[in-house]
Design a protein around this motif. Structure first.
Motif, PDB file in Angstrom:
ATOM      1  N   PHE A  52       0.807  -1.223   0.000  1.00 55.58           N
ATOM      2  CA  PHE A  52       0.000   0.000   0.000  1.00 55.58           C
ATOM      3  C   PHE A  52       0.841   1.275   0.000  1.00 55.58           C
ATOM      4  CE2 PHE A  52      -2.749  -3.230   1.932  1.00 55.58           C
ATOM      5  CZ  PHE A  52      -3.865  -3.116   1.117  1.00 55.58           C
ATOM      6  N   ALA A  53       2.142   1.146   0.102  1.00 53.07           N
ATOM      7  CA  ALA A  53       3.003   2.337   0.109  1.00 53.07           C
ATOM      8  C   ALA A  53       3.047   2.944  -1.287  1.00 53.07           C
ATOM      9  CB  ALA A  53       4.419   1.957   0.556  1.00 53.07           C
ATOM     10  N   PRO A  54       3.092   4.277  -1.399  1.00 53.69           N
ATOM     11  CA  PRO A  54       3.173   4.920  -2.714  1.00 53.69           C
ATOM     12  C   PRO A  54       4.508   4.627  -3.386  1.00 53.69           C
ATOM     13  CG  PRO A  54       3.489   6.533  -0.970  1.00 53.69           C
ATOM     14  CD  PRO A  54       3.072   5.253  -0.308  1.00 53.69           C
ATOM     15  N   LEU A  55       4.483   4.621  -4.710  1.00 47.85           N
ATOM     16  CA  LEU A  55       5.710   4.374  -5.448  1.00 47.85           C
ATOM     17  C   LEU A  55       6.687   5.529  -5.240  1.00 47.85           C
ATOM     18  CD1 LEU A  55       4.235   3.049  -8.818  1.00 47.85           C
ATOM     19  CD2 LEU A  55       5.192   1.717  -6.930  1.00 47.85           C
ATOM     20  N   THR A  56       7.944   5.220  -5.083  1.00 47.14           N
ATOM     21  CA  THR A  56       8.982   6.229  -4.893  1.00 47.14           C
ATOM     22  C   THR A  56      10.129   5.965  -5.843  1.00 47.14           C
ATOM     23  OG1 THR A  56      10.050   4.925  -3.159  1.00 47.14           O
ATOM     24  CG2 THR A  56       8.429   6.565  -2.448  1.00 47.14           C
ATOM     25  N   VAL A  57      10.886   7.042  -6.114  1.00 45.55           N
ATOM     26  CA  VAL A  57      12.076   6.933  -6.956  1.00 45.55           C
ATOM     27  C   VAL A  57      13.270   7.350  -6.122  1.00 45.55           C
ATOM     28  CG1 VAL A  57      13.237   7.773  -9.025  1.00 45.55           C
ATOM     29  CG2 VAL A  57      10.771   7.396  -9.050  1.00 45.55           C
ATOM     30  N   GLY A  58      14.269   6.545  -6.073  1.00 47.37           N
ATOM     31  CA  GLY A  58      15.444   6.854  -5.270  1.00 47.37           C
ATOM     32  C   GLY A  58      16.693   6.928  -6.132  1.00 47.37           C
ATOM     33  N   PHE A  59      17.716   7.539  -5.601  1.00 41.66           N
ATOM     34  CA  PHE A  59      19.004   7.583  -6.268  1.00 41.66           C
ATOM     35  C   PHE A  59      20.079   7.581  -5.195  1.00 41.66           C
ATOM     36  CE2 PHE A  59      17.754  11.923  -5.501  1.00 41.66           C
ATOM     37  CZ  PHE A  59      18.920  12.526  -5.048  1.00 41.66           C
ATOM     38  N   SER A  60      21.280   7.339  -5.601  1.00 37.19           N
ATOM     39  CA  SER A  60      22.373   7.257  -4.639  1.00 37.19           C
ATOM     40  C   SER A  60      23.563   8.048  -5.140  1.00 37.19           C
ATOM     41  CB  SER A  60      22.779   5.790  -4.406  1.00 37.19           C
ATOM     42  OG  SER A  60      23.224   5.222  -5.621  1.00 37.19           O
ATOM     43  N   PHE A  61      24.464   8.390  -4.226  1.00 39.65           N
ATOM     44  CA  PHE A  61      25.699   9.081  -4.557  1.00 39.65           C
ATOM     45  C   PHE A  61      26.831   8.064  -4.652  1.00 39.65           C
ATOM     46  CE2 PHE A  61      23.198  12.406  -2.516  1.00 39.65           C
ATOM     47  CZ  PHE A  61      23.352  13.451  -3.407  1.00 39.65           C
ATOM     48  N   ASP A  62      27.677   8.287  -5.632  1.00 34.73           N
ATOM     49  CA  ASP A  62      28.870   7.456  -5.747  1.00 34.73           C
ATOM     50  C   ASP A  62      29.945   8.075  -4.869  1.00 34.73           C
ATOM     51  OD1 ASP A  62      31.035   5.944  -6.379  1.00 34.73           O
ATOM     52  OD2 ASP A  62      30.804   6.102  -8.556  1.00 34.73           O
ATOM     53  N   ILE A  63      30.127   7.539  -3.682  1.00 31.93           N
ATOM     54  CA  ILE A  63      31.090   8.112  -2.749  1.00 31.93           C
ATOM     55  C   ILE A  63      32.483   7.506  -2.909  1.00 31.93           C
ATOM     56  CG2 ILE A  63      29.306   8.711  -1.073  1.00 31.93           C
ATOM     57  CD1 ILE A  63      30.064   6.205   0.480  1.00 31.93           C
ATOM     58  N   ARG A  64      32.586   6.403  -3.654  1.00 29.07           N
ATOM     59  CA  ARG A  64      33.893   5.784  -3.855  1.00 29.07           C
ATOM     60  C   ARG A  64      34.636   6.405  -5.027  1.00 29.07           C
ATOM     61  NH1 ARG A  64      33.737  -0.576  -3.976  1.00 29.07           N
ATOM     62  NH2 ARG A  64      35.992  -0.128  -3.922  1.00 29.07           N
ATOM     63  N   TYR A  65      33.901   6.714  -6.099  1.00 27.66           N
ATOM     64  CA  TYR A  65      34.526   7.306  -7.285  1.00 27.66           C
ATOM     65  C   TYR A  65      33.759   8.553  -7.713  1.00 27.66           C
ATOM     66  CZ  TYR A  65      36.408   2.564  -7.359  1.00 27.66           C
ATOM     67  OH  TYR A  65      36.998   1.375  -7.008  1.00 27.66           O
ATOM     68  N   PRO A  66      33.797   9.592  -6.917  1.00 29.93           N
ATOM     69  CA  PRO A  66      33.031  10.800  -7.255  1.00 29.93           C
ATOM     70  C   PRO A  66      33.652  11.536  -8.438  1.00 29.93           C
ATOM     71  CG  PRO A  66      34.415  11.215  -5.346  1.00 29.93           C
ATOM     72  CD  PRO A  66      34.557   9.754  -5.659  1.00 29.93           C
ATOM     73  N   ARG A  67      32.807  12.224  -9.190  1.00 31.90           N
ATOM     74  CA  ARG A  67      33.268  13.058 -10.299  1.00 31.90           C
ATOM     75  C   ARG A  67      33.300  14.503  -9.816  1.00 31.90           C
ATOM     76  NH1 ARG A  67      35.791  11.301 -14.539  1.00 31.90           N
ATOM     77  NH2 ARG A  67      34.159   9.716 -14.849  1.00 31.90           N
TER      78      ARG A  67
END
Length: 244
Positions: free
Chosen positions: A19-34
């Motif tokens: 019943f939870a609403p759909l969500t969109v997530g993203f993550s940070f690349d902390i090992r190889y940041p640009r």
């Protein structure tokens, strides 16, 4: 007992996910940041990185637009940065000083809109802060400049009427002080399209001088030279209607 608790937790979690609403997530690349950067002299106090967006197709050939709205004495600079090399180059966008271009930024695959809200626009003695937006085309050249809700300068003037009490409740000493005070106010009307008139009231109301008298001779000593103290009753409402 532990298995029963695990079953309860499992079904609670399953019901929540159902019943939870759909969500969109993203993550940070902390090992190889640009990292995108400019020289220290350009970055100092410029708020480089205040707004960032991807410009161009999602797969290959895209650039990253980065704003520095306080660079060049708060004029603002927009940079085109390479995602691969991390180098940035300022775009040749010319705006008026102090606009803070880059406080707002929006992009899609072939167009970008960058804005600054601090364009100073003077109208006589008034200064307006206007918004300025620059649209960038596919080649990141300026396609148009927009000024939303631009405040045009309009012809306007100031007409003021000073109405003062000359009834018997005002003693002679205070009346003289009041006349001097009114003279000082008249001296403040120095703007080109500002004019003033003065009226005294008691039982009756009478104009001391009119607008056209001030226009022909704005010297307050001459305008207020022959002012008699009425020293009668106080009819304030009728006096207000007179000057209106």
């Amino acid at each position: 007992m532990d298995k029963q608790l695990e079953h309860i937790q499992f079904w609670c979690l399953l019901g929540f996910l159902q019943f939870a609403p759909l969500t969109v997530g993203f993550s940070f690349d902390i090992r190889y940041p640009r990292t995108l950067s400019v020289s220290d002299s350009e970055a100092a106090g410029s708020h480089f990185g205040y707004r960032v967006c991807q410009f161009g197709p999602a797969q290959g050939g895209s650039s990253v637009l980065v704003t520095a709205p306080f660079q060049d004495n708060r004029t603002g600079v927009v940079y085109r940065c390479s995602y691969d090399s991390g180098t940035c180059k300022a775009l040749p966008v010319q705006v008026e000083p102090g606009v803070s271009l880059g406080l707002s930024l929006a992009c899609n695959a072939d167009r970008a809109m960058v804005c600054g809200p601090r364009q100073l626009h003077g109208c006589d003695t008034l200064n307006y802060l206007q918004g300025l937006c620059v649209e960038l085309g596919p080649q990141l050249t300026v396609s148009q400049t927009l000024k939303p809700a631009f405040q045009e300068c309009r012809e306007f003037g100031l007409d003021a009427v000073i109405l003062f009490d000359g009834s018997q409740s005002i003693i002679t000493r205070d009346f003289v002080t009041m006349i001097d005070f009114i003279k000082n106010i008249i001296r403040m009307f120095t703007a080109p399209r500002a004019q003033v008139a003065v009226a005294q009231y008691s039982t009756d109301t009478s104009a001391v001088f009119h607008f056209e008298d001030f226009v022909s001779d704005p010297n307050p000593d001459n305008l207020m030279r022959s002012v008699d103290h009425f020293q009668e009753a106080t009819y304030t409402p009728s006096a207000i209607r007179y000057v209106l």
